[in-house]
Write a protein that holds these residues in place. Structure first.
Motif, mmCIF file in Angstrom:
data_model
loop_
_atom_site.group_PDB
_atom_site.id
_atom_site.type_symbol
_atom_site.label_atom_id
_atom_site.label_comp_id
_atom_site.label_asym_id
_atom_site.label_seq_id
_atom_site.Cartn_x
_atom_site.Cartn_y
_atom_site.Cartn_z
ATOM 1 N N SER A 192 -3.319 0.343 -3.450
ATOM 2 C CA SER A 192 -2.859 -0.945 -2.941
ATOM 3 C C SER A 192 -2.699 -1.906 -4.104
ATOM 4 O O SER A 192 -3.431 -1.825 -5.104
ATOM 5 C CB SER A 192 -3.805 -1.526 -1.880
ATOM 6 O OG SER A 192 -4.883 -2.190 -2.486
ATOM 7 N N ALA B 138 -1.149 -4.300 9.228
ATOM 8 C CA ALA B 138 -0.204 -3.766 8.260
ATOM 9 C C ALA B 138 1.130 -3.424 8.917
ATOM 10 O O ALA B 138 1.179 -2.958 10.055
ATOM 11 C CB ALA B 138 -0.788 -2.511 7.601
ATOM 12 N N PRO C 15 -5.719 -5.494 5.679
ATOM 13 C CA PRO C 15 -4.854 -4.369 6.007
ATOM 14 C C PRO C 15 -4.778 -4.046 7.480
ATOM 15 O O PRO C 15 -3.945 -3.284 7.908
ATOM 16 C CB PRO C 15 -5.486 -3.205 5.235
ATOM 17 C CG PRO C 15 -6.899 -3.567 5.115
ATOM 18 C CD PRO C 15 -6.925 -5.058 4.966
ATOM 19 N N ALA D 43 3.243 0.358 3.091
ATOM 20 C CA ALA D 43 2.863 -0.671 4.052
ATOM 21 C C ALA D 43 2.635 -1.981 3.324
ATOM 22 O O ALA D 43 2.430 -1.998 2.102
ATOM 23 C CB ALA D 43 1.603 -0.266 4.816
ATOM 24 N N SER D 44 2.665 -3.064 4.078
ATOM 25 C CA SER D 44 2.382 -4.368 3.472
ATOM 26 C C SER D 44 1.576 -5.220 4.431
ATOM 27 O O SER D 44 1.634 -5.040 5.651
ATOM 28 C CB SER D 44 3.674 -5.087 3.083
ATOM 29 O OG SER D 44 4.352 -5.574 4.240
ATOM 30 N N THR D 45 0.826 -6.154 3.845
ATOM 31 C CA THR D 45 0.065 -7.131 4.623
ATOM 32 C C THR D 45 0.122 -8.473 3.899
ATOM 33 O O THR D 45 0.405 -8.541 2.705
ATOM 34 C CB THR D 45 -1.418 -6.752 4.772
ATOM 35 O OG1 THR D 45 -2.013 -6.686 3.468
ATOM 36 C CG2 THR D 45 -1.594 -5.428 5.474
ATOM 37 N N TYR E 260 0.836 -1.200 0.000
ATOM 38 C CA TYR E 260 0.000 0.000 0.000
ATOM 39 C C TYR E 260 0.874 1.254 0.000
ATOM 40 O O TYR E 260 2.001 1.251 0.489
ATOM 41 C CB TYR E 260 -0.866 0.056 1.274
ATOM 42 C CG TYR E 260 -1.652 -1.180 1.578
ATOM 43 C CD1 TYR E 260 -1.040 -2.282 2.186
ATOM 44 C CD2 TYR E 260 -3.014 -1.260 1.290
ATOM 45 C CE1 TYR E 260 -1.766 -3.427 2.483
ATOM 46 C CE2 TYR E 260 -3.744 -2.406 1.588
ATOM 47 C CZ TYR E 260 -3.110 -3.479 2.185
ATOM 48 O OH TYR E 260 -3.838 -4.617 2.474
#
Lengths: 113, 110
Positions: free
Chosen positions: A48, A102, A99, A92-94, A33
């Motif tokens: 995203s 995150a 999310p 950011a990442s998930t 994201y």
């Protein structure tokens, strides 16, 4: 080991220039994201990507173009920079499209002069 | 439309005093809510999520669907709690994005 890393940390540039911010995550996550934090600290999602596919594209000027060469990277390119683009940009990442959990990068403070 | 409201921009308390950071949300779906914290010069990190009903660093938050609230509480504030706190709502119908409130700065004075 840094989980989500962004470069550069600070970026000062003149109006009209084109610049890129890079983001990399080593968590093995498949969703990344970009968020923008404005001068009032308000945090809003921009884009995203899930497995290199664009999932969310909020109302963002088309001068902003994300690029995901692979699922570990999501870069943000900005054309014709304007004063109003000055902000802190967070990557950011998930794992999966959840999310809530995150992991964020340290942010890139962009200043357009 | 989905919205998260944090009415206080700044909350200042003395060490040892109780803390309550307010968060209200507006969402037509089933809400999943989170609190994120950003300490000075550090990255944003997840503090807690309502589904796990956990207590992190002494903080708790209960989802109240009737009042559409998810207030963050701690009985005794500590100086190291000073930070920016964001309440966030996960919107399943909108690509699972997180919608953040405006944030509340918590300052704990000695």
């Amino acid at each position: 080991d840094t989980a989500v890393s962004q470069t550069p940390k600070y970026l000062v540039t003149q109006m009209g220039n084109d610049k890129s911010i890079k983001c990399e995550q080593n968590l093995g996550h498949d969703t990344m994201y970009w968020y923008k934090q404005d001068s009032k600290k308000f945090l809003k999602i921009m884009f995203s990507y899930n497995n290199k596919e664009l999932i969310i594209n909020e109302t963002v000027p088309n001068r902003f173009s994300p690029k995901s060469p692979d699922k570990a990277h999501l870069n943000l390119h900005i054309n014709s920079l304007e004063l109003g683009d000055s902000a802190v940009y967070f990557c950011a990442s998930t794992q999966g499209q959840a999310p809530g959990e995150a992991f964020f990068g340290q942010g890139t403070r962009l200043t357009v002069v | 439309a989905q919205r998260v409201t944090q009415p206080e921009k700044l909350l200042s308390v003395f060490k040892g005093a109780p803390v309550e950071l307010k968060c209200n949300y507006s969402y037509s779906g089933s809400p999943e809510l989170f609190w994120y914290v950003q300490y000075s010069r550090q990255r944003l990190q997840l503090l807690l999520r309502h589904i796990s009903r956990e207590s992190i660093k002494g903080f708790t938050a209960d989802l109240n669907k009737g009042e559409t609230s998810f207030h963050l509480k701690k009985p005794f504030a500590q100086e190291e709690d000073s930070a920016m706190y964001y309440c966030a709502l996960q919107c399943m119908e909108y690509g699972n994005k997180l919608v953040f409130g405006a944030g509340t700065i918590l300052r704990v004075k000695s």
